[in-house]
Design an enzyme around this catalytic site. Structure first.
Site, short mmCIF file in Angstrom:
data_model
loop_
_atom_site.label_atom_id
_atom_site.label_comp_id
_atom_site.label_asym_id
_atom_site.label_seq_id
_atom_site.Cartn_x
_atom_site.Cartn_y
_atom_site.Cartn_z
N CYS A 122 1.05 -1.17 -0.33
CA CYS A 122 -0.41 -0.24 0.21
C CYS A 122 1.13 0.60 0.11
O CYS A 122 1.72 2.17 0.66
CB CYS A 122 -0.92 0.10 0.92
SG CYS A 122 -2.24 1.17 1.49
N CYS A 125 -0.41 4.44 1.95
CA CYS A 125 -0.48 4.02 3.96
C CYS A 125 0.30 2.84 4.04
O CYS A 125 0.95 2.58 4.03
CB CYS A 125 -2.13 4.40 4.15
SG CYS A 125 -2.81 4.07 3.96
N SER A 126 -0.65 1.98 4.02
CA SER A 126 -1.29 0.56 5.39
C SER A 126 -2.22 -0.54 4.80
O SER A 126 -2.85 -1.38 5.18
CB SER A 126 -0.67 0.21 6.39
OG SER A 126 -1.52 0.83 7.77
N CYS A 127 -3.55 0.08 3.61
CA CYS A 127 -4.09 -0.51 3.51
C CYS A 127 -3.73 -2.73 3.92
O CYS A 127 -3.15 -2.98 3.40
CB CYS A 127 -5.46 -0.50 2.02
SG CYS A 127 -5.06 1.23 2.59
#
Length: 235
Positions: A122, A125-127
């Site tokens: 991602c 961000c951090s999906c």
């Protein structure tokens, strides 16, 4: 030579985890704002955090094992991953009973082949597909991994100990607010007579992200020790 310089000269090349990412700062700010606005409660947040930490990657690992054992199930899972999740006890739309942003997204299963290997990132961000894999590893959320794997995938995979032949295409899939991904790796040789339970044990979290390959006898994430060493600045 100073202590700092000596440590830096002996750090392993694993993705660094000691940095505080912009995402982590943003997460705290957004969470506090959501609590203030009543979008969800602190109890909701606690319940989902405990849920994600409890499940870990095992539901996804079992999903992969089922695909390896049953071609018909694999075809169905590739066509409708959210429905296939119910076979491993995960209700993608309501995993905790109250809903979170990650629940209401499309899920995609990326099938590896002898000539194609998938890696998930991602870059924003951090999906991450938390209902299936639990919380993402810390290195997955760092700017180091996010910015480098899309540009230098073979170099980053090598840092995880994963080396692919030059004729294998590496395809990077970028998660976002509407789409989540998990990798369906190829079944390794030497597992022809294995049960579903045995197969699921070698499908580690790193395999499901695409930075590692399943191997007989390997039931833990290959990066664990190297990440701990990076955190300590070890030799």
């Amino acid at each position: 030579m100073s202590t700092i310089g000596h440590q830096h000269g002996h750090r392993p090349p694993a993705p660094m985890v000691e940095e505080v990412s912009d995402f982590e700062v943003l997460e705290v700010a957004v969470r506090e704002l959501c609590l203030e606005k009543g979008i969800f409660t602190a109890e909701d947040h606690r319940a989902f955090t405990e849920f994600a930490e409890r499940i870990g990657p095992m539901p996804a690992a079992r999903l992969v094992a089922k695909c390896w054992l049953d071609d018909e199930f694999k075809r169905a899972a590739l066509a409708d991953p959210i429905e296939a999740c119910t076979a491993v006890g995960v209700d993608w739309l309501q995993p905790t009973g109250f809903g979170t942003p990650s629940d209401f997204t499309a899920l995609h299963i990326l099938e590896d082949t002898p000539t194609l290997h998938h890696v998930v990132v991602c870059t924003l961000c951090s999906c991450y597909p938390r209902p299936l894999l639990g919380n993402s590893p810390e290195w997955y959320r760092t700017p180091n991994y996010r910015r480098r794997v899309a540009r230098y995938p073979r170099d980053v995979l090598a840092e995880f100990g994963t080396y692919l032949p030059a004729d294998v295409e590496i395809r990077i899939e970028d998660s976002n607010q509407k789409h989540r991904f998990m990798v369906l790796p190829m079944r390794p040789e030497g597992t022809q007579d294995w049960s579903e339970d045995e197969l699921a044990q070698i499908v580690t979290r790193d395999c499901l992200i695409g930075v590692a390959l399943p191997r007989p006898g390997v039931t833990a994430n290959v990066t664990a020790n190297r990440v701990r060493e990076a955190q300590r600045g070890g030799h």
